[in-house]
Design a protein around this motif. Structure first.
Motif, PDB file in Angstrom:
ATOM      1  N   SER A   1      21.361  11.701  55.843  1.00  0.00           N
ATOM      2  CA  SER A   1      22.190  11.995  54.664  1.00  0.00           C
ATOM      3  C   SER A   1      23.041  13.231  54.898  1.00  0.00           C
ATOM      4  CB  SER A   1      21.291  12.214  53.446  1.00  0.00           C
ATOM      5  OG  SER A   1      22.049  12.552  52.306  1.00  0.00           O
TER       6      SER A   1
ATOM      7  N   SER B   1      24.708  14.849  52.203  1.00  0.00           N
ATOM      8  CA  SER B   1      24.440  15.750  51.076  1.00  0.00           C
ATOM      9  C   SER B   1      22.969  16.137  50.962  1.00  0.00           C
ATOM     10  CB  SER B   1      24.867  15.082  49.771  1.00  0.00           C
ATOM     11  OG  SER B   1      24.088  13.905  49.557  1.00  0.00           O
TER      12      SER B   1
ATOM     13  N   THR C   1      21.273  12.196  47.793  1.00  0.00           N
ATOM     14  CA  THR C   1      21.504  10.809  47.385  1.00  0.00           C
ATOM     15  C   THR C   1      20.248  10.215  46.740  1.00  0.00           C
ATOM     16  OG1 THR C   1      23.071  10.664  49.181  1.00  0.00           O
ATOM     17  CG2 THR C   1      22.321   8.577  48.267  1.00  0.00           C
TER      18      THR C   1
HETATM   19  C1  F6R Z   1      31.483   6.648  53.019  1.00  0.00           C
HETATM   20  C2  F6R Z   1      30.618   7.656  52.411  1.00  0.00           C
HETATM   21  C3  F6R Z   1      29.385   7.210  51.696  1.00  0.00           C
HETATM   22  C4  F6R Z   1      28.192   8.126  52.025  1.00  0.00           C
HETATM   23  C5  F6R Z   1      26.957   7.725  51.205  1.00  0.00           C
HETATM   24  C6  F6R Z   1      25.741   8.528  51.562  1.00  0.00           C
HETATM   25  O1  F6R Z   1      32.587   7.217  53.635  1.00  0.00           O
HETATM   26  O2  F6R Z   1      30.900   8.827  52.487  1.00  0.00           O
HETATM   27  O3  F6R Z   1      29.094   5.884  52.014  1.00  0.00           O
HETATM   28  O4  F6R Z   1      27.938   8.042  53.405  1.00  0.00           O
HETATM   29  O5  F6R Z   1      27.242   7.868  49.832  1.00  0.00           O
HETATM   30  O6  F6R Z   1      25.879   9.879  51.222  1.00  0.00           O
HETATM   31  P1  F6R Z   1      24.942  10.962  51.851  1.00  0.00           P
HETATM   32  O7  F6R Z   1      25.193  10.979  53.317  1.00  0.00           O
HETATM   33  O8  F6R Z   1      25.329  12.261  51.191  1.00  0.00           O
HETATM   34  O9  F6R Z   1      23.530  10.561  51.558  1.00  0.00           O
END
Ligand code: F6R
Length: 364
Positions: free
Chosen positions: A102, A104, A107
């Motif tokens: 992830s 962030s 999620t």
């Molecule tokens: C696509 C994109 C999203 C994130 C997804 C997961 O360009 O940015 O598909 O990859 O929402 O977010 P994280 O990585 O923060 O868990």
């Protein structure tokens, strides 16, 4: 700020070489050509299988990680999107472990997966970009991507940094499990060390990619094809294009074309092929030739070795640096992201803030 760039996404795309260098330096030693991992919450020799869970682009990075870990470490891996994994009630082995990916670290679906995994006695290692995030804190261990803040909603540099970390993990697991010799490890780490330089060279192909973008911007539908570890990158290309340009796109495993999607092929649908030379080249090239024979317009990314054979039937061939099999998915992610960026700019969409999307998806 954005500096001299029009959008955060453009700025972040141009940070690929630096971010890849910083992330790789964190996990491998350029002098000894060895992977150097911190203490992990599980022993890769003992775990019977691994679960990878993530969402969106991070999941696609995890999918590449699966190919690498299975190939280099001969360790079975199950990869799933968090929103499916958490409701699938999968049987989890005793002594099992998981990798969560992830940017962030917030999620919601993946946080739920994290809690479920830990309750089921699995050791959880997260690959995250935000060190103080919930995921980093609640996991048994965290490996940081050194991508810096990512402002554009569409993930770019964080995605390639995730790949860099997963590549190091796969090598480390392979060595621990005695599937890789010191020589293999040296060859693979050397290939990774060349990635930042190749990434810079790819960014210099910007004009070529803009020309391709002008074609793609006219399309209603676009197909992305790849095989092996380039299959998740085809999915990433399609996801990025949908997300920021609102053009319908699909990513397919090249070998699946003849099982349905080839019916879509006509002059109107650009087929973006990710087809580096290597053991899978011939197979993919023959799938592309079949599509070309049905009027498909093949736009291929390949290296010098692949350019000759593909240019016999492809409408456009964009030559990439020759990076070898292992590092290819990291490098081929860059032009598909750049392509989506330029198409979105041509379409005049809000590149950094695509409609209906949030940077961090904290609702399920
Ligand atoms: C696509 C994109 C999203 C994130 C997804 C997961 O360009 O940015 O598909 O990859 O929402 O977010 P994280 O990585 O923060 O868990």
């Amino acid at each position: 700020g954005k500096g001299n760039y029009r959008h955060f996404m453009e700025k972040e795309l141009h940070e690929h070489p630096a971010v890849l260098g910083d992330t790789l330096r964190q996990y491998l030693d350029p002098k000894t050509l060895e992977v150097r991992l911190p203490r992990l919450p599980f022993d890769p020799v003992r775990v019977p299988r691994l679960t990878i869970s993530a969402c969106g682009s991070a999941f696609l990075a995890g999918m590449v990680g699966r190919y690498w870990i299975e190939q280099l470490a001969r360790l079975p891996v199950d990869a799933d999107v968090a929103s499916e994994f958490r409701y699938r009630d999968p049987p989890l082995p005793e002594g099992g472990a998981a990798i969560l990916v992830s940017q962030s670290g917030e999620t919601a679906d993946n946080m739920a997966a994290l809690r479920l995994l830990r309750e089921a006695g699995q050791k959880v290692l997260s690959v995250v970009n935000v060190p103080e995030s919930s995921m980093a804190r609640e996991s048994d261990g965290a490996l940081l991507t050194v991508a810096g803040p990512e402002i554009g909603v569409a993930s770019t540099k964080a995605f390639t940094a995730q790949l860099a970390v997963l590549a190091c993990l796969a090598i480390g697991f392979g060595r621990a499990r005695r599937e890789l010799s010191t020589l293999d490890e040296g060859r693979l780490t050397q290939a990774l060390l060349e990635v930042p330089g190749h990434a810079a060279a790819i960014l210099e192909r910007d004009e070529q990619i803009k020309t391709l973008a002008a074609e793609v911007a006219k399309a209603r539908d676009v197909l992305f094809l790849g095989r092996g570890s380039l299959y998740p990158i085809a999915l990433e290309g399609a996801l990025k294009l949908k997300e920021i340009s609102y053009i319908h796109a699909e990513g397919y495993a090249a070998g699946e074309m003849k099982h349905g999607p080839i019916a879509l092929i006509d002059r109107e649908v650009p087929v973006i092929a990710l087809c580096p030379s290597g053991p899978l080249f011939e197979k993919t090239a023959s799938n592309l030739q079949e599509a070309a024979a049905r009027g498909g317009r093949i736009m291929a990314f390949t290296d010098a070795e692949g350019a000759g054979p593909l240019s016999r039937f492809a409408e456009r061939v964009i030559e990439m640096p020759h990076a070898g099999d292992f590092a290819a998915p990291i490098l081929y992610a860059i032009p598909v992201q750049l392509l989506a960026y330029h198409v979105a700019v041509l379409k005049g969409t809000d590149v950094d803030q695509p409609r209906n999307l949030a940077k961090s998806v904290t609702v399920e």
